[in-house]
Design an enzyme around this catalytic site. Structure first.
Site, PDB file in Angstrom:
ATOM      1  N   GLU A 171     -26.083  -8.989-109.268  1.00  0.00           N
ATOM      2  CA  GLU A 171     -26.352 -10.329-109.806  1.00  0.00           C
ATOM      3  C   GLU A 171     -27.848 -10.460-110.021  1.00  0.00           C
ATOM      4  O   GLU A 171     -28.647  -9.933-109.236  1.00  0.00           O
ATOM      5  CB  GLU A 171     -25.875 -11.405-108.822  1.00  0.00           C
TER       6      GLU A 171
ATOM      7  N   CYS B  81     -22.626 -16.459-108.683  1.00  0.00           N
ATOM      8  CA  CYS B  81     -22.712 -17.822-109.228  1.00  0.00           C
ATOM      9  C   CYS B  81     -23.369 -17.874-110.598  1.00  0.00           C
ATOM     10  O   CYS B  81     -23.217 -18.854-111.322  1.00  0.00           O
ATOM     11  CB  CYS B  81     -23.489 -18.701-108.264  1.00  0.00           C
TER      12      CYS B  81
ATOM     13  N   ASN C  28     -15.640 -16.936-110.483  1.00  0.00           N
ATOM     14  CA  ASN C  28     -16.338 -16.350-109.328  1.00  0.00           C
ATOM     15  C   ASN C  28     -15.882 -17.042-108.047  1.00  0.00           C
ATOM     16  O   ASN C  28     -14.868 -16.673-107.486  1.00  0.00           O
ATOM     17  CB  ASN C  28     -17.850 -16.442-109.518  1.00  0.00           C
ATOM     18  N   GLU C  29     -16.616 -18.084-107.638  1.00  0.00           N
ATOM     19  CA  GLU C  29     -16.247 -18.773-106.390  1.00  0.00           C
ATOM     20  C   GLU C  29     -15.617 -20.118-106.717  1.00  0.00           C
ATOM     21  O   GLU C  29     -16.116 -21.159-106.305  1.00  0.00           O
ATOM     22  CB  GLU C  29     -17.479 -18.952-105.513  1.00  0.00           C
TER      23      GLU C  29
HETATM   24  O1  AHR Z   1     -24.632 -13.384-103.408  1.00  0.00           O
HETATM   25  C1  AHR Z   1     -25.263 -14.615-103.608  1.00  0.00           C
HETATM   26  C2  AHR Z   1     -24.273 -15.709-103.977  1.00  0.00           C
HETATM   27  O2  AHR Z   1     -23.383 -15.915-102.936  1.00  0.00           O
HETATM   28  C3  AHR Z   1     -23.376 -15.400-105.136  1.00  0.00           C
HETATM   29  O3  AHR Z   1     -23.955 -15.689-106.342  1.00  0.00           O
HETATM   30  C4  AHR Z   1     -22.218 -16.294-104.907  1.00  0.00           C
HETATM   31  O4  AHR Z   1     -21.035 -15.810-105.476  1.00  0.00           O
HETATM   32  C5  AHR Z   1     -22.185 -16.462-103.414  1.00  0.00           C
HETATM   33  O5  AHR Z   1     -22.154 -17.783-103.056  1.00  0.00           O
END
Ligand code: AHR
Length: 673
Positions: free
Chosen positions: A61, A260, A391-392
């Site tokens: 990321e 994220c 993602n989340e």
């Molecule tokens: O790894 C950092 C963040 O942690 C990521 O972007 C997210 O998916 C999680 O909350």
């Protein structure tokens, strides 16, 4: 509590840091007395469960300057004047518009006419060719190396007057010139000029200094400086040392672009892969979502140039022999921020993006998106097999949207494996609801995230023992032990965390029947520009190192094996009894038995390993990661403090006797006869 935890993630940290304090409970001293006679049994005959080639992979990321300022080797920050404040990163030391002192010259931002993705360029007025200076500060400086070659390129259009030369110098903090070159603009239309030069002295925080010969007005854009020595020598490519660290992990997959960052804090700022392919200058810059996310680590100069875009991610996956695993937004902005939703009847463009991505990766060159890939230099398909949706995300809003994506994707591409998500937490209502729904929908692979204290990892080595063998497979997509609290700026990549992860990972491996993909997160962090810690790899502008956590991931990934075996004590799996955790695999390619054994106790343990249903070779090798100090960390000064030490051990036909050190992670390898 859940609301507090959410707040903790992305808003104010202070209160929650206290609530979630998870300082190690383990002792820091070791004891000499060896606990002997642990009788372990390894059954070489009982196979059948495969270790998936995707078992150990990478989560990438663009957080902590992992892409711009990190993996993407561009040294100029805001090279095309596109940041919200378009002069960010640029300094005009001799021109102060606040005191009306622009005698030597001045830079103004001009907008391109019409619809463009590259919106701005710089018009420099040079009144006095000796005085006007333009400086780019780089990403917390620029790292340059003695004897290395650099490529300068710049788009220029002469506007008026007679500027004959543009000089570029790389200078240190004392303004000493470390390398220089120049170009001679000869056109009133936009034209790209390139020139290479050698740097004489290494410097971690160099700057670029641009001066002009002649006076007049001249237009500049895409002012770029790259090292020539990139990964695989690709022009304007990736930073070699960082990719090398990734490649050394022998990753089974590369998940990108997050995290994220996929979702965006608002829908308008979500990651849109189509804007990250094609000519680099036409990739529309976007503010990085981690820019001002954390009050404790604001980084207002953090943007995404997308020089590292989807094509480059696919190419990197291919380079490393890793399955590409792109994760796409599903029409929900980050639920920790706005949670903005795309109405269900307006989801089509989002679904189309996913379908088009498959065409971009795998489509024939006569398809629209397959042609874009081919035009970028890769006519062969990338053979993408996985795609992640969301993602989340959590709650019914996710499930409803996921169902729409799943239907459309499976109709057109039944062979593509879809990864879904169970939200940000490893338990609780969101998690339970997500799993229940996804199970009912026969989802293929469910992503789980856990940022938890080291103790949680040691306690959860049995987490997957009870998972339904006939249900969806698991992607442990983001995990890392947090030494203080989730995303606390005080978290350390210490041995306590890494050893606890190592112990937990025996549980991932023992459950290879359900766990098909795993990755530590986040991956990388710039020492001067991070937002989130702990991270697996740390780097500055010149150096990089793998943390203890990296070393654990590496010994697992490079000793993954192909077939699961059983290892037990008194007929039971080793899941932490007296601090011992173990898993066993066979590597059908090398004919080896591979054992992974973590000892989280403060004393050595003498093991007698007896094999059933097969004999062993006479000598084996043992890799040991160990420190008596649970707070120990690798660092730029001691990058290998915690790194594998190799030794050998003897075996009789069916018995291995070894002693594992206190606080150690061990990989034993020996031929099966
Ligand atoms: O790894 C950092 C963040 O942690 C990521 O972007 C997210 O998916 C999680 O909350």
């Amino acid at each position: 509590m859940k609301r507090l935890l959410m707040k903790h993630y992305f808003l104010g940290l202070t209160l929650i840091l206290g609530l979630f304090s998870c300082k190690t409970e383990k002792k820091d001293s070791v004891e000499d007395s060896t606990v002997a006679n642990r009788d372990l049994v390894v059954d070489l005959g009982k196979t059948g469960i495969k270790i998936q080639p995707t078992m150990y992979g990478i989560f990438f990321e663009d957080i902590n300057f992992a892409a711009d300022g990190g993996l993407y080797a561009e040294l100029t920050k805001n090279r095309s004047f596109e940041f919200t404040l378009p002069k960010t990163g640029w300094v005009e030391p001799n021109s102060d518009r606040h005191s009306y002192n622009a005698e030597s010259g001045i830079l103004n931002i001009v907008k391109y006419a019409g619809e463009t993705n590259n919106h701005n360029y710089a018009r420099v007025t040079v009144n006095n060719d000796e005085g006007y200076v333009l400086i780019n500060e780089g990403f917390r400086g620029m790292g340059v190396k003695e004897g290395a070659q650099y490529d300068f390129s710049i788009d220029v259009a002469r506007h008026s007057g007679d500027i004959q030369k543009i000089n570029l110098q790389v200078v240190d903090s004392l303004d000493q010139v470390l390398g220089e070159t120049s170009i001679s603009p000869d056109s009133d239309s936009w034209k790209t000029y390139e020139s290479s030069f050698t740097v004489s002295t290494s410097e971690m925080k160099a700057k670029v200094k641009i001066t002009f010969e002649g006076t007049g007005e001249i237009d500049l854009d895409m002012i770029s400086l790259f090292p020539q020595d990139t990964w695989k020598g690709r022009k304007k490519g990736l930073r070699k040392d960082l990719v090398q660290l990734l490649d050394d992990l022998d990753p089974g997959f590369l998940r990108f672009p997050g995290g994220c960052i996929v979702e965006g804090r608002t829908l308008a700022r979500r990651y849109q892969w189509k804007k990250t392919v094609g000519d680099v200058e036409d990739r529309e810059i976007l503010v990085n979502r981690w820019n001002t996310e954390f009050g404790h680590r604001p980084t207002p100069d953090y943007y995404q140039s997308f020089g590292l875009g989807f094509f480059e991610y696919f190419q990197l996956s291919e380079d490393m022999g890793a399955e590409p695993l792109p994760i796409l937004g599903c029409g929900i902005a980050c639920q920790f921020n706005t949670g903005e939703l795309v109405p269900l009847d307006e989801l089509d463009p989002y679904v189309q993006d996913a379908l088009d991505l498959i065409e971009f990766a795998n489509g024939d060159t006569n398809t629209a998106w397959g042609k874009v890939r081919a035009d970028m230099g890769h006519p062969e398909p990338f053979n993408m097999k996985y795609i992640g949706i969301g993602n989340e995300q959590w709650g019914p809003a996710y499930i409803e949207r996921y169902a729409i994506f799943e239907k459309a994707l499976k109709e057109q591409y039944p062979e593509i494996i879809i990864v879904s998500g169970s939200g940000p937490f490893p338990d609780g209502d969101y998690f339970e609801y997500g799993w229940e729904q996804l199970k009912e929908m026969n989802a293929e692979i469910v992503d789980e995230h856990y940022y938890r204290p080291p103790q949680w990892f040691r306690d959860n080595a049995t987490r997957y023992d009870s998972y339904d063998r006939n249900g969806p497979k698991v992607f442990a997509g983001e995990y890392a032990a947090q030494s203080v609290a989730i995303a606390s700026p005080d978290n350390e990549n210490n041995w306590d965390c890494a050893l606890s992860e190592a112990a937990f990972m025996t549980g991932l491996e023992r459950n290879a029947e359900v766990v098909h993909l795993t990755s530590y997160a986040p991956l990388m962090a710039h020492a001067d520009a991070w937002q989130w810690t702990p991270d697996m790899i740390w780097f500055n502008n010149l150096e990089s190192y793998g943390t203890a956590n990296y070393q654990v991931q590496k010994v697992y990934a490079t000793n993954a094996g192909t077939d699961l075996l059983e290892i037990s004590e008194d007929g039971k799996s080793l899941t932490g009894q007296d601090g011992l955790y173990a898993s066993a695999v066979k590597d059908a390619n090398t004919g080896e038995l591979i054992l992974k054994i973590a000892n989280t106790e403060s004393h050595p343990q003498a093991l007698k390993l007896t094999t059933h249903n097969g004999n062993l070779g006479e000598t084996g090798t043992m890799l040991t990661l160990q420190s008596n100090n649970l707070q120990a960390v690798n660092s730029f000064e001691s990058p290998d403090l915690i790194s594998p030490k190799e030794s050998t051990f003897e075996a009789s036909a069916e018995v291995i006797e070894v002693t594992v050190e206190p606080y150690s992670m061990n990989v034993l390898k020996i031929k099966i006869q």
